[in-house]
Design a protein around this motif. Structure first.
Motif, PDB file in Angstrom:
ATOM      1  N   ASP A  47       0.833  -1.204   0.000  1.00 19.45           N
ATOM      2  CA  ASP A  47       0.000   0.000   0.000  1.00 19.45           C
ATOM      3  C   ASP A  47       0.869   1.257   0.000  1.00 19.45           C
ATOM      4  OD1 ASP A  47      -1.924  -1.922   0.352  1.00 19.45           O
ATOM      5  OD2 ASP A  47      -2.469  -1.326   2.389  1.00 19.45           O
ATOM      6  N   ARG A  48       0.334   2.338  -0.555  1.00 23.28           N
ATOM      7  CA  ARG A  48       0.980   3.641  -0.448  1.00 23.28           C
ATOM      8  C   ARG A  48       0.502   4.303   0.838  1.00 23.28           C
ATOM      9  NH1 ARG A  48       1.224   7.123  -5.895  1.00 23.28           N
ATOM     10  NH2 ARG A  48       2.622   8.285  -4.508  1.00 23.28           N
ATOM     11  N   LEU A  49       1.420   4.877   1.590  1.00 23.96           N
ATOM     12  CA  LEU A  49       1.108   5.451   2.891  1.00 23.96           C
ATOM     13  C   LEU A  49       1.108   6.972   2.814  1.00 23.96           C
ATOM     14  CD1 LEU A  49       1.843   2.509   3.572  1.00 23.96           C
ATOM     15  CD2 LEU A  49       3.118   3.358   5.546  1.00 23.96           C
ATOM     16  N   VAL A  50       0.074   7.584   3.406  1.00 27.59           N
ATOM     17  CA  VAL A  50      -0.038   9.038   3.442  1.00 27.59           C
ATOM     18  C   VAL A  50      -0.514   9.448   4.834  1.00 27.59           C
ATOM     19  CG1 VAL A  50      -1.015  11.105   2.370  1.00 27.59           C
ATOM     20  CG2 VAL A  50      -0.780   8.998   1.021  1.00 27.59           C
ATOM     21  N   ILE A  51       0.219  10.348   5.476  1.00 34.27           N
ATOM     22  CA  ILE A  51      -0.259  10.942   6.723  1.00 34.27           C
ATOM     23  C   ILE A  51      -1.048  12.196   6.373  1.00 34.27           C
ATOM     24  CG2 ILE A  51       0.462  12.176   8.811  1.00 34.27           C
ATOM     25  CD1 ILE A  51       2.724  10.143   9.107  1.00 34.27           C
ATOM     26  N   VAL A  52      -2.259  12.298   6.917  1.00 32.93           N
ATOM     27  CA  VAL A  52      -3.163  13.413   6.632  1.00 32.93           C
ATOM     28  C   VAL A  52      -3.527  14.056   7.968  1.00 32.93           C
ATOM     29  CG1 VAL A  52      -5.270  14.129   5.472  1.00 32.93           C
ATOM     30  CG2 VAL A  52      -4.103  12.053   4.720  1.00 32.93           C
ATOM     31  N   THR A  53      -3.016  15.243   8.222  1.00 33.65           N
ATOM     32  CA  THR A  53      -3.144  15.833   9.549  1.00 33.65           C
ATOM     33  C   THR A  53      -3.568  17.285   9.499  1.00 33.65           C
ATOM     34  OG1 THR A  53      -1.917  16.375  11.584  1.00 33.65           O
ATOM     35  CG2 THR A  53      -0.644  16.312   9.524  1.00 33.65           C
ATOM     36  N   ALA A  54      -4.279  17.707  10.532  1.00 35.26           N
ATOM     37  CA  ALA A  54      -4.680  19.109  10.672  1.00 35.26           C
ATOM     38  C   ALA A  54      -3.609  19.934  11.365  1.00 35.26           C
ATOM     39  CB  ALA A  54      -5.992  19.213  11.449  1.00 35.26           C
ATOM     40  N   ASN A 108       0.169  21.682  11.492  1.00 31.97           N
ATOM     41  CA  ASN A 108       0.931  22.338  10.431  1.00 31.97           C
ATOM     42  C   ASN A 108       2.180  21.557  10.036  1.00 31.97           C
ATOM     43  OD1 ASN A 108       3.500  23.594  11.702  1.00 31.97           O
ATOM     44  ND2 ASN A 108       1.884  24.197  13.138  1.00 31.97           N
ATOM     45  N   GLU A 109       2.662  21.855   8.853  1.00 26.75           N
ATOM     46  CA  GLU A 109       3.770  21.111   8.256  1.00 26.75           C
ATOM     47  C   GLU A 109       5.092  21.315   8.999  1.00 26.75           C
ATOM     48  OE1 GLU A 109       4.212  22.471   4.223  1.00 26.75           O
ATOM     49  OE2 GLU A 109       4.087  24.586   4.798  1.00 26.75           O
ATOM     50  N   PHE A 110       5.272  22.473   9.655  1.00 28.58           N
ATOM     51  CA  PHE A 110       6.511  22.695  10.397  1.00 28.58           C
ATOM     52  C   PHE A 110       6.661  21.657  11.498  1.00 28.58           C
ATOM     53  CE2 PHE A 110       8.885  24.417  13.979  1.00 28.58           C
ATOM     54  CZ  PHE A 110      10.052  24.840  13.373  1.00 28.58           C
ATOM     55  N   VAL A 111       5.589  21.400  12.218  1.00 32.66           N
ATOM     56  CA  VAL A 111       5.628  20.427  13.309  1.00 32.66           C
ATOM     57  C   VAL A 111       5.654  18.998  12.778  1.00 32.66           C
ATOM     58  CG1 VAL A 111       4.317  19.506  15.284  1.00 32.66           C
ATOM     59  CG2 VAL A 111       4.545  21.984  14.978  1.00 32.66           C
ATOM     60  N   THR A 112       4.909  18.717  11.719  1.00 35.01           N
ATOM     61  CA  THR A 112       4.656  17.324  11.349  1.00 35.01           C
ATOM     62  C   THR A 112       5.589  16.729  10.318  1.00 35.01           C
ATOM     63  OG1 THR A 112       2.974  18.052   9.743  1.00 35.01           O
ATOM     64  CG2 THR A 112       2.222  17.458  11.958  1.00 35.01           C
ATOM     65  N   ARG A 113       6.306  17.554   9.541  1.00 36.13           N
ATOM     66  CA  ARG A 113       7.184  16.971   8.519  1.00 36.13           C
ATOM     67  C   ARG A 113       8.218  16.023   9.116  1.00 36.13           C
ATOM     68  NH1 ARG A 113       6.581  15.797   3.524  1.00 36.13           N
ATOM     69  NH2 ARG A 113       5.705  17.869   3.124  1.00 36.13           N
ATOM     70  N   PRO A 114       8.941  16.427  10.169  1.00 40.30           N
ATOM     71  CA  PRO A 114       9.916  15.486  10.740  1.00 40.30           C
ATOM     72  C   PRO A 114       9.259  14.291  11.431  1.00 40.30           C
ATOM     73  CG  PRO A 114       9.845  17.498  12.043  1.00 40.30           C
ATOM     74  CD  PRO A 114       9.045  17.763  10.803  1.00 40.30           C
ATOM     75  N   ILE A 115       8.028  14.448  11.886  1.00 44.00           N
ATOM     76  CA  ILE A 115       7.335  13.309  12.503  1.00 44.00           C
ATOM     77  C   ILE A 115       7.009  12.272  11.432  1.00 44.00           C
ATOM     78  CG2 ILE A 115       5.333  12.561  13.838  1.00 44.00           C
ATOM     79  CD1 ILE A 115       5.182  15.383  15.031  1.00 44.00           C
ATOM     80  N   ALA A 116       6.503  12.722  10.290  1.00 41.29           N
ATOM     81  CA  ALA A 116       6.229  11.797   9.184  1.00 41.29           C
ATOM     82  C   ALA A 116       7.508  11.080   8.775  1.00 41.29           C
ATOM     83  CB  ALA A 116       5.627  12.550   8.002  1.00 41.29           C
ATOM     84  N   GLY A 124       8.841   7.089   8.738  1.00 43.84           N
ATOM     85  CA  GLY A 124       9.195   6.532   7.439  1.00 43.84           C
ATOM     86  C   GLY A 124       8.137   6.737   6.380  1.00 43.84           C
ATOM     87  N   VAL A 125       7.289   7.752   6.565  1.00 42.10           N
ATOM     88  CA  VAL A 125       6.222   8.054   5.611  1.00 42.10           C
ATOM     89  C   VAL A 125       6.613   9.307   4.832  1.00 42.10           C
ATOM     90  CG1 VAL A 125       3.777   8.635   5.316  1.00 42.10           C
ATOM     91  CG2 VAL A 125       4.476   6.999   7.090  1.00 42.10           C
ATOM     92  N   GLN A 126       6.749   9.175   3.530  1.00 44.21           N
ATOM     93  CA  GLN A 126       7.208  10.282   2.698  1.00 44.21           C
ATOM     94  C   GLN A 126       6.079  11.227   2.303  1.00 44.21           C
ATOM     95  OE1 GLN A 126      10.515  10.715   2.342  1.00 44.21           O
ATOM     96  NE2 GLN A 126      10.552   8.907   3.670  1.00 44.21           N
ATOM     97  N   GLU A 127       4.874  10.688   2.183  1.00 41.89           N
ATOM     98  CA  GLU A 127       3.748  11.503   1.714  1.00 41.89           C
ATOM     99  C   GLU A 127       3.034  12.121   2.921  1.00 41.89           C
ATOM    100  OE1 GLU A 127       3.337  12.154  -1.305  1.00 41.89           O
ATOM    101  OE2 GLU A 127       4.208  10.509  -2.460  1.00 41.89           O
TER     102      GLU A 127
END
Length: 228
Positions: A109-116, A118-126, A130-133
């Protein structure tokens, strides 16, 4: 089994993480002395209650939540984020969440994290998962490329998650009918996307979502049953 490509969508806060990263970042800024421990906490708590109730003004919240980042500047903000990742996020990345992601990876499967959040906080968490999307609240930037406090485009919250995932699908040359979708979420804020996907999974659901999932016969997954 469907022959369509499978997309596994994951909410982040209280779904893959047993904490809310947005709220925790706010608490962290208090810990490091960036924000007033009384006034900021009162406002942070109030915004969080509005989020849980589904009444949050996301534009007001993002201005509030990113103010310290904006004022401190890029260098200090990035250093603080690295510390936040080490001290707050790394201990909250638990085996059940990693195993769930790995199961989907192994299934192709392709994995995507979809979150409310912001990207500053969540990019390193993704990235830590190991989730690129990542579909997150995009932050507008100034001429120097730094955060202004405003949101760029449609915020990935409530109905906005449907819009942003549809945009992501189009960027991949896909539409909803082309893919077999699963979405994991803990919150009734995510009902628009849960009701749209092929396989909704109420994950660590709040009380209201648990009832709705039971009424609709949705799968319920308690990923962190022993976590406080």
């Amino acid at each position: 089994m469907s022959s369509r490509p499978r997309i596994a969508l994951f909410d982040l806060d209280n779904t893959l993480l047993p904490i809310d990263s947005d709220y925790s970042w706010g608490e962290f800024t208090q810990t490091i002395g960036w924000t007033d421990p009384v006034v900021f906490k009162q406002r942070n708590d109030a915004f969080y209650e509005h989020y849980k109730a589904g009444t949050l003004d996301v534009h007001d919240y993002v201005r509030f939540a990113t103010e310290a980042i904006r004022l401190r500047g890029r260098g200090e903000a990035l250093q603080a984020r690295e510390r936040f990742m080490r001290e707050v996020i790394a201990p909250a990345i638990l085996e059940p969440a990693k195993a769930l992601l790995d199961a989907h990876r192994q299934a192709g499967d392709r994995l995507v994290i979809v979150t409310a959040t912001n990207e500053f906080v969540t990019r390193p968490i993704a990235q830590a998962f190991g989730v690129q999307e990542l579909v997150a609240v995009q932050l507008a930037t100034d001429a120097d490329g730094w955060i202004t406090g405003e949101i760029d485009g449609v915020p990935s919250m409530r109905e906005g998650k449907v819009v942003r995932v549809a945009d992501w699908l189009r960027s991949q040359g896909l539409d909803w009918g082309d893919v077999d979708t699963t979405f994991y979420s803990d919150s009734t804020n995510d009902l628009p996307l849960l009701q749209l996907v092929d396989h909704p999974v109420a994950t660590n659901p709040d009380a209201r979502l648990r009832v709705i999932a039971q009424q609709h016969g949705w799968r319920i997954l308690d990923l962190f049953p022993s976590h406080p």
